[in-house]
Design an enzyme around this catalytic site. Structure first.
Site, PDB file in Angstrom:
ATOM      1  N   ASP A  56       0.822  -1.210   0.000  1.00  0.00           N
ATOM      2  CA  ASP A  56       0.000   0.000   0.000  1.00  0.00           C
ATOM      3  C   ASP A  56       0.859   1.265   0.000  1.00  0.00           C
ATOM      4  OD1 ASP A  56      -2.406   1.409   0.097  1.00  0.00           O
ATOM      5  OD2 ASP A  56      -3.254   0.064   1.601  1.00  0.00           O
ATOM      6  N   ASP A  71     -10.993   1.774  -2.980  1.00  0.00           N
ATOM      7  CA  ASP A  71     -11.500   1.406  -1.658  1.00  0.00           C
ATOM      8  C   ASP A  71     -13.021   1.351  -1.666  1.00  0.00           C
ATOM      9  OD1 ASP A  71      -9.144   0.939  -0.407  1.00  0.00           O
ATOM     10  OD2 ASP A  71      -9.045   2.838   0.680  1.00  0.00           O
TER      11      ASP A  71
HETATM   12  C1  GLA Z   1      -5.871   1.550   2.247  1.00  0.00           C
HETATM   13  C2  GLA Z   1      -6.300   0.404   1.352  1.00  0.00           C
HETATM   14  C3  GLA Z   1      -7.349  -0.423   2.040  1.00  0.00           C
HETATM   15  C4  GLA Z   1      -6.785  -0.932   3.337  1.00  0.00           C
HETATM   16  C5  GLA Z   1      -6.308   0.220   4.194  1.00  0.00           C
HETATM   17  C6  GLA Z   1      -5.601  -0.274   5.417  1.00  0.00           C
HETATM   18  O1  GLA Z   1      -6.911   2.459   2.420  1.00  0.00           O
HETATM   19  O2  GLA Z   1      -6.769   0.889   0.122  1.00  0.00           O
HETATM   20  O3  GLA Z   1      -7.750  -1.493   1.212  1.00  0.00           O
HETATM   21  O4  GLA Z   1      -5.727  -1.822   3.072  1.00  0.00           O
HETATM   22  O5  GLA Z   1      -5.423   1.059   3.487  1.00  0.00           O
HETATM   23  O6  GLA Z   1      -5.182   0.751   6.222  1.00  0.00           O
END
Ligand code: GLA
Length: 719
Positions: free
Chosen positions: A451, A518
């Site tokens: 990420d 997300d």
């Molecule tokens: C980001 C990702 C999510 C999740 C969060 C965790 O927002 O896109 O899918 O993994 O971080 O903190």
């Protein structure tokens, strides 16, 4: 002009060609990029065909592969540079052509003997995909430092009939928002300075010509394969065509080249198609598939994920996580991914990033028991990390506050309470490599979700250097990924960035999946995934079945709709399976079973997309000859027609007959398909229909409630 005659360079793909004219002592002129020309195609020398307009320079200066400011070109320059105020005007004085693969790939070595620099422009046209790859390097041959402020990775010509440009805007939870602009004599420009590919501005666009559709007509597309700052512009030229430049947006000082130093731009991948947006998408998909670097050399069937994020967020408790894994295995999950919250001090998003070892408060015996449990259930184990980041509240930051990107004298600007590590600083990169390597060695991790959850600010290289570090940061993440992949070649990696903030061809040299957004509201996803599909193939798109109501929008959709939308990518489940009723669990298992039966087809071959009347959006997967098509028709809003018009399927062969079969009934879980004899037969045994009828008039569409999906197989039966 008593000049020696020009030579021409032609590159031919299967359906496209390009032609350059190379007069001596200057940069080659762009003569053509468009539909395939005959092998023998030749053109008269351009200048011989153009009389000089009034009050113009006496030497005609058409668009070249390197239009440059100061010596007769008045348009956007592909190069902006100076040497301590001097050498601000550049012009190529010699061009040497080096063929890498005859007829397919070459480098143009362009010298400016006056400004003392060399440009090396690599061009390749892949006959299999019709994708043109371009990349530009610059070398400072002078005695003083050369400050390069802009160097286009590529300058492409667009014909005068180009009318509209389709680019993508967006934000967190809403990636790939289509933005259509009309080209005119005003400059069209998009820029991104967020230090990552960004949600806001995808580095690429599609240019259409009048009459082009999803399925036919001439369209052009280009994408900058780069995960940092970027800019692109399209400019009208006085001969009626346009020039399109794409490249990295360099922060002040990032292009400073000492004598002998070299700067290489990212690659541009570009293509044109006479088959409209879908033809263009097919070209990009073929090209990306050829670039993906899979463990073991080829893509395995894409395993169904269970991702723990929306089920638990940070509240990971070993017994619960294990119970979820057991429930997941029962519905057919194949890879269990433990998301954020597992590492030292990570109880919320205010602490922990940087401390990449298991939080023994939460997992007293570490992650090994969980990973073994997951493996024993027949699933792979995957883990979330965000290596480039650090929370001020972490052991790492307390030990090395100077490792964060920062500008001396300026406040540290946090985003999601975190800072960005200067991973171009070798000790920081080594630290991350060692920590991640230790995890990969000690646990049976087959998958990392990587990420990157904030934009870059005050991105100066610490340690007293103080110069802008956006560019080196991107190169450093590629290097770190490459180093990890070399040490752990069996591991697959997903690129996530607050959802879809880092989706590009360069990141995908090192990764195998991207988290599209997300937002897993299925209705929002129809749009997001459609934009994504213009450049990227479905098998790399992480797309999950979430809960109802969706956490990011509050909207509720049936399981069938959520599953149908999600299975057109790389399927996952992101909810607490334990909380589902037995019936819902059974239905979820059935949808996962369908995905497993259909994934080979969805993840190979071609994708066609389109819109029908009355709020229908469709997508079809099949072989390029359309012998066997899996069709998903999404009803995105309630019907506004008494009779929904049939759906035309232009990719079908008008000479063929097809057996058409509805694969899943649309009733249940709030959805309703109103009965009609044709549809009973379609579902029971299938109906044989003519390709010409289906293409011209269309497939009858069911009367159904909104947020439903009509899933149909069309199989050629004759000839
Ligand atoms: C980001 C990702 C999510 C999740 C969060 C965790 O927002 O896109 O899918 O993994 O971080 O903190």
């Amino acid at each position: 002009h008593a000049r020696p005659p020009a030579t021409f360079i032609a590159l031919h793909g299967t359906h496209s060609s390009l032609l350059l004219e190379c007069p001596p002592h200057e940069a080659p002129l762009w003569r053509y990029w468009g539909p395939r020309l005959p092998d023998s195609a030749a053109a008269p020398a351009l200048r011989a065909t153009r009389a000089l307009p009034s009050f113009m320079l006496d030497f005609d200066q058409p668009l070249t592969v390197l239009p440059s400011f100061g010596v007769g070109w008045f348009g956007q320059s592909a190069l902006l540079a100076h040497r301590n105020g001097q050498d601000f005007a550049q012009a190529i004085t010699a061009c040497e052509i080096e063929w890498l693969t005859p007829g397919q790939s070459l480098v143009l070595h362009l010298n400016d003997a006056v400004a003392q620099l060399r440009i090396d422009l690599r061009l390749s046209l892949d006959p299999a995909s019709d994708v043109l790859t371009l990349q530009t390097g610059i070398t400072n041959l002078g005695a003083g430092a050369l400050d390069v402020q802009w160097l286009a990775a590529a300058t492409l010509p667009l014909p005068g009939q180009a009318t509209q440009v389709r680019s993508y805007a967006g934000q967190h939870n809403h990636e790939f928002m289509l933005q259509t602009d009309t080209l005119s004599r005003s400059l069209w420009r998009r820029e991104n300075r967020r230090g990552r590919t960004s949600h806001d501005c995808f580095p690429g666009a599609v240019v259409t010509t009048p009459g082009s559709t999803e399925h036919s007509g001439l369209v052009f597309g280009a994408h900058l394969a780069w995960s940092g700052n970027h800019q692109q512009s399209i400019e009208w030229l006085h001969d009626g065509q346009y020039q399109w430049q794409l490249g990295e947006w360099l922060a002040p000082g990032e292009g400073l080249l000492q004598p002998g130093e070299h700067l290489l731009t990212p690659e541009v991948v570009a293509s044109c198609s006479m088959q409209g947006l879908n033809g263009l998408a097919a070209n990009f998909h073929r090209e990306l598939r050829a670039r993906l670097n899979w463990p073991g050399g080829t893509m395995r069937p894409r395993p169904v994920h269970l991702n723990t994020w929306e089920a638990f967020y940070f509240d990971l408790e070993p017994t619960d996580v294990m119970a979820l894994a057991s429930a997941a295995a029962e519905v057919g999950i194949e890879r269990f991914v433990l998301d954020d919250g597992w590492f030292q001090g990570r109880h919320n998003d205010r602490a922990g990033l940087g401390d990449w070892w298991t939080d023994t408060g939460k997992f007293p015996d570490g992650l090994a028991p969980l990973a073994s449990h997951v493996n024993a259930l027949g699933m792979e184990f995957g883990l979330w990390v965000e290596p480039e980041m650090v929370n001020p509240d972490s052991d790492l930051f307390r030990a090395h506050p100077d490792w964060a990107l920062q500008i001396a004298g300026r406040a540290l600007i946090t985003g999601r309470h975190q800072l960005v590590l200067n991973i171009a600083h070798p000790p920081a990169a080594d630290y991350l490599f060692e920590k991640l390597s230790a995890l990969l060695h000690s646990l049976p991790i087959r998958y990392l979700k990587w990420d990157h959850n904030r934009d870059l600010t005050t991105a100066a290289l610490a340690g007293g250097v103080g110069t802008a570090g956006y560019r080196v940061q991107v190169l450093a993440v590629y290097a770190l990924l490459a180093r990890l992949r070399e040490a752990h070649p069996g591991v697959e990696i997903e690129s996530c960035s607050g959802g879809g903030g880092r989706i590009d061809f360069a990141m995908l040299r090192h990764t195998h999946r991207v988290w599209g957004s997300d937002c897993i509201d299925a209705l929002s996803r129809v749009d997001i995934q459609r934009g994504f599909g213009q450049f990227f193939p479905p098998e790399i798109l992480g797309s999950h079945i979430g809960t109802a109501p969706a956490h990011t929008t509050g909207r509720s959709q049936s399981l069938a709709f959520r599953a149908a939308v999600a299975m057109t990518g790389h399927l996952g489940v992101e909810l607490d399976v334990r909380l589902l009723s037995a019936t819902m669990r059974e239905q979820l298992g059935a949808w996962i079973g369908r995905y497993k039966a259909w994934r080979e087809q969805i993840h190979h071959g071609q994708v066609w997309r389109g819109e029908g009347a009355d709020s229908l959006v469709w997508q079809a997967h099949g072989d390029p000859e359309a012998n066997n098509i899996l069709l998903f028709v999404f009803r995105t809003a309630p019907s506004s027609h008494r009779y929904t018009p049939p759906l035309q399927l232009p990719m079908l062969d008008a000479r063929a007959r097809y057996r058409v079969q509805q694969l899943v009934a649309m009733d249940g879980d709030g959805a309703l398909q109103s009965p009609a004899p044709f549809f009973s037969e379609l579902l029971a045994s299938g109906v044989d229909m003519d390709g010409a009828w289906l293409a011209q008039t269309g497939l009858p569409m069911p009367r159904a409630t909104a947020e439903t999906c009509f899933i149909v197989r069309l199989q050629r039966i004759e000839p």
